[in-house]
Write an enzyme that holds these catalytic residues in place. Structure first.
Site, mmCIF file in Angstrom:
data_model
loop_
_atom_site.group_PDB
_atom_site.id
_atom_site.type_symbol
_atom_site.label_atom_id
_atom_site.label_comp_id
_atom_site.label_asym_id
_atom_site.label_seq_id
_atom_site.Cartn_x
_atom_site.Cartn_y
_atom_site.Cartn_z
ATOM 1 N N ASP A 55 0.851 -1.201 0.000
ATOM 2 C CA ASP A 55 0.000 0.000 0.000
ATOM 3 C C ASP A 55 0.890 1.256 0.000
ATOM 4 O O ASP A 55 1.024 1.931 1.010
ATOM 5 C CB ASP A 55 -0.890 -0.062 1.252
ATOM 6 C CG ASP A 55 -1.863 1.095 1.358
ATOM 7 O OD1 ASP A 55 -2.176 1.717 0.332
ATOM 8 O OD2 ASP A 55 -2.307 1.367 2.497
HETATM 9 C C1 SPV Z 1 -6.564 1.492 4.596
HETATM 10 O O1 SPV Z 1 -7.281 0.581 5.037
HETATM 11 O O2 SPV Z 1 -6.052 1.451 3.482
HETATM 12 C C2 SPV Z 1 -6.283 2.658 5.428
HETATM 13 C C3 SPV Z 1 -6.256 2.508 6.868
HETATM 14 O O3 SPV Z 1 -6.013 3.696 4.868
HETATM 15 S S1 SPV Z 1 -4.620 2.153 7.321
HETATM 16 O O4 SPV Z 1 -4.186 0.932 6.690
HETATM 17 O O5 SPV Z 1 -4.666 2.057 8.762
HETATM 18 O O6 SPV Z 1 -3.766 3.277 6.931
HETATM 19 MG MG MG Z 2 -5.472 3.443 2.907
#
Ligand code: SPV
Ligand code: MG
Length: 285
Positions: A55
């Protein structure tokens, strides 16, 4: 007929806390609805992980939107779409709002980090966007939507980036002034202390959304009492799936067959029902 956007807005403003669950695909969204949650979160973490990617801002807006549409179509629940930093500069964020609203998504969430952002729980590299620039983006987002029910959530990462409580509050107020509909305050602490401190200063100026991934002992009742309007369980369905799949696949591989896992996995009938076979066959072949 109430729109999904109106329903999301109502969830943020009703007296009881709303509970929203992350879903990476349509099938997961069905399970989220069946389990009784109030809404669905299209998580950048989950969408990225489902493609075998971290991510870190690799997915494009079109990829995220396409996934969000499938997820949204699967249930009657409103969807809040995690749109990271807006996929670029101010104009990219504006186009994101236009495209998501046109697609019938109930609301979007933007965070005040520099593109490409890194997941909040990755060490280092948590760079905050200039607060006034981000406020201008939120103002543009609120202006460009065609219906006032479409929700724009402003998320501050000030605590994630280690910028401190005063900076988190300064940013939250700037984003509220700019026209955000709700404020997401994120924390990576293992207790809710700094979130409670934030809420004490914030005094319910706008609905507050939290993502208690690292402080799971803080119950929805605790959160509601502290002034939270919505709690998002961002990644639990995906993490549950990873554990369950790993366990079953290892068992099949080690045993050389599937007989021992049959009783612990969903039946084909279960999945036929989840995918609405009766309704589809009702249309004829
Ligand atoms: C997501 O679920 O992608 C979020 C929350 O943005 S976190 O992973 O806590 O950043
Ligand atoms: Mg996120």
């Amino acid at each position: 007929m109430t729109t999904k956007a109106a329903r999301l807005r109502e969830l943020l403003h009703r007296p009881q806390i709303a509970r929203v669950m992350g879903a990476r695909d349509a099938l997961t969204a069905r399970l989220v609805a069946d389990a009784g949650f109030d809404g669905v979160w299209a998580s950048s973490f989950e969408l990225s992980a489902s493609r075998g990617l971290p991510d870190v801002g690799l997915l494009t807006m079109a990829e995220c939107l396409s996934e969000a549409v499938h997820i949204d179509d699967a249930t009657a629940l409103p969807l809040l779409a995690d749109c990271d930093t807006g996929f670029g500069g101010r104009a990219n964020l504006v186009r994101t709002v236009q495209q998501y609203e046109r697609a019938g998504i109930a609301g979007v969430c933007f965070e005040d980090k520099v593109f490409p952002k890194r997941n909040s729980f990755l060490e280092g590299g948590q760079l905050l966007e200039d607060a006034h620039e981000f406020a201008a983006r939120i103002e543009a987002a609120a202006q460009v939507r065609s219906h006032g029910d479409f929700t724009v959530v402003a998320r501050t990462e000030a605590l994630i980036a280690g910028a401190g409580m005063a900076e988190a509050l300064r940013r939250a107020h700037l984003y509220a002034d700019a026209g955000a509909d709700a404020l997401l305050i994120h924390s990576k602490r293992s207790d809710a202390g700094e979130i409670e401190e934030f809420l004490g200063h914030w005094r319910r100026r706008l609905p507050v959304v939290v993502v208690p991934t690292t402080y799971p002992d803080w119950s929805p009742a605790d959160a509601a009492e502290a002034g939270v309007s919505m709690v998002i369980y961002a990644n639990h369905a995906l993490r549950a799936a990873v554990s369950a799949m790993r366990e079953v696949l290892t068992e099949i591989s080690l045993r050389g067959g599937t007989s021992t896992v049959e009783s612990s996995i969903a039946s084909m009938k279960d999945v036929f029902e989840l995918t609405g076979v009766a309704q589809w066959e009702g249309w004829g072949g």
